[in-house]
Every structure is written in structure tokens, then in C-alpha cells.
Design an enzyme around this catalytic site. Structure first.
Site, PDB file in Angstrom:
ATOM      1  N   HIS A 126       0.948  -1.139  -0.031  1.00 30.58           N
ATOM      2  CA  HIS A 126      -0.059   0.098   0.049  1.00 30.58           C
ATOM      3  C   HIS A 126       0.775   1.264   0.055  1.00 30.58           C
ATOM      4  O   HIS A 126       0.103   2.275  -0.399  1.00 30.58           O
ATOM      5  CB  HIS A 126      -0.802  -0.005   1.055  1.00 30.58           C
ATOM      6  N   ARG A 144     -10.412   4.448  -0.831  1.00 26.53           N
ATOM      7  CA  ARG A 144      -9.757   3.585   0.202  1.00 26.53           C
ATOM      8  C   ARG A 144     -10.288   4.368   1.536  1.00 26.53           C
ATOM      9  O   ARG A 144      -9.386   4.864   2.076  1.00 26.53           O
ATOM     10  CB  ARG A 144      -8.245   3.183   0.027  1.00 26.53           C
ATOM     11  N   ARG A 200     -15.181   2.678  -0.712  1.00 28.06           N
ATOM     12  CA  ARG A 200     -15.004   1.119  -0.349  1.00 28.06           C
ATOM     13  C   ARG A 200     -15.087   1.391   1.309  1.00 28.06           C
ATOM     14  O   ARG A 200     -14.356   2.057   1.763  1.00 28.06           O
ATOM     15  CB  ARG A 200     -13.611   0.739  -0.702  1.00 28.06           C
ATOM     16  N   ASN A 250      -4.983  -6.696  -6.902  1.00 31.12           N
ATOM     17  CA  ASN A 250      -3.813  -6.749  -5.991  1.00 31.12           C
ATOM     18  C   ASN A 250      -4.077  -8.168  -5.007  1.00 31.12           C
ATOM     19  O   ASN A 250      -3.073  -8.783  -4.974  1.00 31.12           O
ATOM     20  CB  ASN A 250      -3.632  -5.629  -5.126  1.00 31.12           C
ATOM     21  N   ARG A 275       1.827 -10.213  -1.231  1.00 34.70           N
ATOM     22  CA  ARG A 275       1.980  -9.094  -1.840  1.00 34.70           C
ATOM     23  C   ARG A 275       3.136  -8.230  -1.347  1.00 34.70           C
ATOM     24  O   ARG A 275       3.450  -7.406  -1.890  1.00 34.70           O
ATOM     25  CB  ARG A 275       0.424  -8.296  -2.367  1.00 34.70           C
ATOM     26  N   CYS A 331     -10.032  -2.198 -10.102  1.00 33.76           N
ATOM     27  CA  CYS A 331      -9.544  -1.006  -9.233  1.00 33.76           C
ATOM     28  C   CYS A 331      -8.206  -1.488  -8.931  1.00 33.76           C
ATOM     29  O   CYS A 331      -7.678  -0.707  -8.031  1.00 33.76           O
ATOM     30  CB  CYS A 331     -10.377  -0.677  -8.278  1.00 33.76           C
TER      31      CYS A 331
HETATM   32  C1  PEP Z   1      -7.045  -4.760  -4.524  1.00 32.30           C
HETATM   33  O1  PEP Z   1      -6.819  -5.595  -3.720  1.00 32.30           O
HETATM   34  O2  PEP Z   1      -6.623  -4.971  -5.643  1.00 32.30           O
HETATM   35  C2  PEP Z   1      -7.516  -3.691  -4.254  1.00 32.30           C
HETATM   36  C3  PEP Z   1      -7.833  -2.602  -5.006  1.00 32.30           C
HETATM   37  O3  PEP Z   1      -7.533  -3.316  -2.848  1.00 32.30           O
HETATM   38  P1  PEP Z   1      -6.156  -2.885  -2.096  1.00 32.30           P
HETATM   39  O4  PEP Z   1      -5.101  -2.786  -2.821  1.00 32.30           O
HETATM   40  O5  PEP Z   1      -6.619  -1.735  -1.176  1.00 32.30           O
HETATM   41  O6  PEP Z   1      -6.131  -4.255  -0.962  1.00 32.30           O
HETATM   42 MG    MG Z   2      -7.467  -5.601  -1.878  1.00 37.78          MG
END
Ligand code: PEP
Ligand code: MG
Length: 544
Positions: free
Chosen positions: A188, A295, A331, A453, A464, A501
Site C-alpha cells: 500500500h 480507500r 469502499r 492486487n 503481496r 480497481c
Molecule cells: C486490490 O486488492 O486490488 C485493491 C484494489 O484493494 P487494496 O489494494 O486496497 O487491497
Molecule cells: Mg484489496
């Protein structure tokens, strides 16, 4: 000149001085001192400096966020001056003949526990403050180099790693670039840097030394290279590269106001991802059609305590109003895993990414969920708000959410509080479970937004956050492409729209594929909106 390299997370070239950001929670060393009186004097001198820093922060905050919000720094000053706090530190130094930093750390822990156990809500909330202010004092005592938020000089911020909560609290206008020893491209922090459009290099390892603090440097975010004390030739080359980048961006500006349409007439929506009200300016500047992912958890990460209904209402209302009728998809809280706020008191977990996070928290601690939903509904009359839920794995969850929303709407009706009655509600498809049952989920909601993601992390079983796994991480993996296709087809079969997204949405190598699959919307970091538009306008889907 010293040349360092890492992995590029965000492109761009930046010139400036290096400044090291120290982790908030460093281990405090304990050692015995012979000169107890001298140690007490050292502690007192440190306290004066810390109080001075808080004074400057207060003045800056009054200007930026108003007196009421700035008052927290005065509370922090008072805490440092508190007699009990002071006596405890002096007692520990004297009785145990130990260093001041250790005495402050022990006192902070004791006071933290004491505040936490109080019945009075206000006092309970002060627990995090006492920790915060003590960390400041410890840093001063240790003479650690920190980012001076009151400095007028923007700098290149270097760090071991940066948690999202730390990144969000940095004064953006003071950050020229981010450099981290650790970190991964999908963290993030990297996403935040992308939203802010600040050059960033990660995984630099130990070559990124604290001793470079204060030295002149150039960051080439495109190649992942940092030049410390650059020579004249490098400066000239990098200036040229920076200008070329600027020119390219200016050229993209010509696409403002143009449609997102392919050569053969296929249209797609391009929206932007944000984490904060202050990002709305970037969304408008880059001509995004709406906000595809707000977010909202960053609101929680910026605060020392749960943001109240009114605080949230003001934020959602401002964003909705500033977007002037364009869609704003908020979200709901996606906290947990790498996004941690102390006051949630979340237990340490073996596998936080697979743990208590996002909708699981909201469906367990319904008061938190209620506060956010009420704020969202109330704000819905000021613009075009849509609500989206993260980390969904089942139809039952969606049904429970829908029932809870009805309950809240009834509450608001009874209280005579207006809300829009046509609020679109959707879910993120970011777990393989949700993708596999997207045919069933599509019957329950108005839209899907694919979070690539997390979908990639859970499908490939690759954390990740873990840079060691980068070589195994294939964002274009056939499994992901198939899942996207499946979700789009299932969504369309039920007549709902499907967007993306996650970061993959901005991957220009994938734009053609997304168009071919019939994706309806791409929500990307604001700085990528025009690049994606350019790519769309150059594509001919009929020829793919
Ligand atoms: C994702 O998981 O692709 C997403 C958009 O949410 P975040 O990156 O905030 O987990
Ligand atoms: Mg996510």
C-alpha cells in the site's frame, strides 16, 4: 558520486537532499549510567526540545487544519509537562541508574496501560497519545535523525520500510521521492506513492545507508537508480530526463476532455483511486470520469482514534461535492493485514493477510460498520456516492450486509435524516472464492470491481508484501486473466457493470486485453488516467 539501485515502484526524476525516516517503534536500549544527575539533566534538556517541536507543529497545524484539530499538539505538550509522568521518569533514572530513553519507554508503557484500563472514554483515547509523545522524546534523546515536518525544505525520504499509516501522515509537499530498503511493488505504500505521483524506489537493501542523510541526491524512479553527490554529467543527463518526462506529461494534458474511446468506437470508463480528500484535486486535474475506489481506511489510519460519524460524514460529503455529480465509489473500511491502526487493538496473527480484516471486522464489530454506513448514507444527498465492500467470499456475507444497510436506512428514516434512495452498492472481487461464485454474487449487487492486487496474492499464494517472491509474482498470470474474464462474463449475464480497481488496471500492456474482455471501467491512480486514455484511443478492438 555513489550509485545505488533498487526496484522502480513509481517513475519520475527527483533532485534533493536525503532525509532518513526512522521507524516509530525502535527498540529502546537500556544501559546503566554513572552520572545520574547528568542523565536527569539530559532528560530535561530533551524534554524542552520535544516541547518546542510540538509548539511548531501546533502553529503549522493551526494554519493547515484549524485550531480545533491542532489542539492535539497542545495536549501532547501538556503530557510532557505532567508531574506524574515526569516523576516516574526521574525515579526510574535515579533508582535503577539507567539511561533516560529507557526510563521514558518504561514510563510510556505504564501510562499506556493505565490510560487503556480507564473507564472514561476520553482518558482511554489518551493511551495512544502518551505513546506517541514518548516516542518523540526518545527520538530527541537518542539524537536520531528524523524527518523534520516543520522544515521548509522538501526532501528525498529514505527508510527501512514505510507502513501505510506512516506514509499517509507524511506531509506530501515535503516529499520529493521515497526510497526504502525493503518493500514490494504491490504494498500500500507503493500504491500511495503512485497516487501522489511521487517517484519511488523499493528493495534497495543495506546499500541505502543512514550516513547519506543530508547529502544531495538524484532519484531516477524509472530505472530504480539513486545518485548520491551526483557529478555534473549525471546532473545534466537527469535534468534532460526530467524535462522529457515533463513534456510527455504536458502532451498527455491534450487528452483532457477527450473521450475514452477506441479507434473502432468501443467506450470504457476511466476512474481514479484515492485515499484522501486531498487527492480529489489530482482526480479533477487528470480528468478522471469519477472515483472508482476511495480507500476509506486511510481516514482511520490518519487518526489516533476511530473517526466519528460526523468526521466521516464531512469527508464523504466534501469528496462528493467536489466531484460535482461524478460517481464516487467509497469502499468501506479495509483495515487489517498491512494496514494497522493501534487503536483497533487487533491481535497479532500468524497470517494477517488471511485473517481478521476488512468486511470480517465490519460484520463482527457492527458499531464500527454502523458509524461508517450512517456517514455514507448521510453524505449521499450531496453527490453521487456508491458503496463497495471489500474481501467478500460468500453470498451470505452480501445478504447480511444488505440487511444491515436496510436496518440503518430505517434508523435514518425514523430520525428524519435524508439519504439518497438510489445508492449503487457493489462488491470487490478480490478473493478466488468471489471470482468462482461471481455468477451468484452478481444477482445480489449493482456492480463488481476486481481488486487484482489481492486477487493475485490469493490466487498465486504470493504475499503481496514479500519482496523475496517478486520473481514468482506474475501479474499477467493466465489464472488471473481467466478469472477476470469469468467475472466480467458472469457480471454481464446479470446485467451489472464490471470494473478493475487493482493496480493491474493501469498496466498499459493489459489495456487491450481488458477492452477485449469487455471490462466496463478501469480505476487507476490519478496520474495514470490520461496514459490509459491514450492507450485506449490508440487501440482497435476489432483487430485484436
Ligand atoms: C486490490 O486488492 O486490488 C485493491 C484494489 O484493494 P487494496 O489494494 O486496497 O487491497
Ligand atoms: Mg484489496
Amino acid at each position: 558520486m555513489i550509485t545505488l539501485s533498487g526496484k522502480s515502484a513509481v517513475g519520475g526524476v527527483a533532485f534533493g537532499k536525503m532525509s532518513f525516516y526512522e521507524k516509530k517503534e525502535e527498540q529502546v536500549r537500556r544501559y546503566t549510567v554513572e552520572d545520574v544527575a547528568g542523565e536527569i539533566a539530559r532528560y530535561q534538556a530533551g524534554k524542552v526540545i520535544a516541547i518546542g517541536q510540538l509548539g511548531s507543529l501546533y502553529e503549522k497545524a493551526v494554519e493547515e487544519v484549524g485550531e480545533e484539530n491542532a489542539a492535539i499538539f497542545q495536549v501532547h505538550q501538556m503530557m510532557l509537562e505532567d508531574l506524574d509522568y515526569h516523576e516516574s521518569i526521574e525515579n526510574i533514572i535515579t533508582s535503577q541508574e539507567v539511561n533516560a530513553e529507557y526510563a521514558v519507554a518504561v514510563t510510556a508503557d505504564n501510562f499506556y496501560e493505565m490510560f487503556k484500563s480507564m473507564d472514561d472514554e476520553y482518558m482511554k483515547e489518551r493511551a495512544a497519545d502518551v505513546k506517541d509523545v514518548s516516542e518523540r522524546l526518545i527520538k530527541v534523546l537518542e539524537g536520531r535523525e528524523t524527518v523534520d515536518m516543520t522544515s521548509n525544505e522538501p526532501s528525498i525520504i529514505a527508510a527501512q520500510d514505510l507502513a501505510p499509516s506512516e506514509t499517509i501522515q507524511l506531509d506530501k509537499s515535503m516529499v520529493l521521492a521515497f526510497l526504502t530498503r525493503e518493500g514490494s511493488a504491490n504494498s500500500h505504500t507503493a500504491i500511495l506513492a503512485r497516487t501522489m505521483n511521487i517517484p519511488a524506489i523499493i528493495s534497495m537493501g543495506d546499500a541505502l545507508k543512514n550516513e547519506y542523510s543530508g547529502r544531495e541526491a538524484i532519484v531516477d524512479g524509472f530505472t530504480g537508480t539513486v545518485y548520491i553527490d551526483p557529478d555534473a554529467e549525471t546532473i545534466a543527463l537527469m535534468k534532460e530526463k526530467q524535462n522529457a518526462d515533463l513534456e510527455k506529461r504536458q502532451l498527455l494534458q491534450q487528452l483532457k476532455g477527450k473521450e475514452n474511446v477506441t479507434l473502432d468506437g468501443k467506450k470504457i470508463k476511466i476512474y481514479a483511486n484515492i485515499g484522501n480528500t486531498s487527492d480529489v484535486g489530482l482526480v479533477l486535474k487528470n480528468d478522471a470520469g469519477g472515483i472508482g475506489l476511495f480507500r476509506s481506511e486511510f481516514l482511520y489510519l490518519e487518526n489516533n482514534n476511530f473517526p466519528t460519524e460526523d468526521q466521516q460524514f464531512q469527508v464523504y460529503k466534501t469528496v462528493a461535492q467536489n466531484m460535482g455529480g461524478k460517481k464516487v465509489i467509497v469502499r468501506t473500511l479495509d483495515i487489517g493485514a498491512d494496514k494497522q491502526a493501534d487503536y483497533f487493538d487487533l491481535p497479532k496473527e500468524e497470517n494477517p493477510a488471511l485473517g481478521y480484516r476488512a468486511i470480517r471486522i465490519c460484520l463482527t464489530q457492527k458499531d464500527i460498520f454502523r458509524t461508517q454506513l450512517r456517514a455514507l448514507f448521510r453524505a449521499s444527498v450531496f453527490g453521487k456516492i456508491a458503496i463497495m465492500f471489500p474481501m467478500i467470499i460468500s453470498v451470505e456475507e452480501v445478504k447480511e450486509i444488505k440487511e444491515f444497510m436496510e436496518e440503518i436506512k430505517n434508523e435514518l428514516r425514523q430520525e428524519g435524516i435524508p439519504f439518497a434512495d438510489n445508492i449503487e452498492t457493489g462488491i470487490m472481487i478480490e478473493t478466488p472464492a468471489a471470482a468462482m461464485i461471481s455468477d451468484l454474487l452478481a444477482k445480489e449487487v449493482d456492480f463488481f470491481s476486481i481488486g487484482t492486487n489481492d486477487l493475485t496474492q490469493y490466487t498465486l499464494a504470493i504475499d503481496r508484501q514479500n519482496p523475496k517472491l517478486d520473481k514468482f509474482y506474475n501479474a499477467h498470470h493466465e489464472a488471473i486473466v481467466r478469472m477476470i474474464k469469468m467475472v466480467v462474463d458472469n457480471g454481464h449475464a446479470e446485467g451489472i457493470w464490471v470494473g478493475i480497481c487493482g493496480e493491474l488496471g493501469a498496466d498499459l500492456d493489459m489495456t487491450e486485453t481488458f477492452l477485449k474482455l469487455g471490462v466496463d471501467e478501469l480505476s487507476v491512480s490519478p496520474s495514470m488516467v490520461l496514459s490509459v486514455r491514450k492507450k485506449v484511443r490508440e487501440t482497435d478492438v476489432s483487430k485484436l
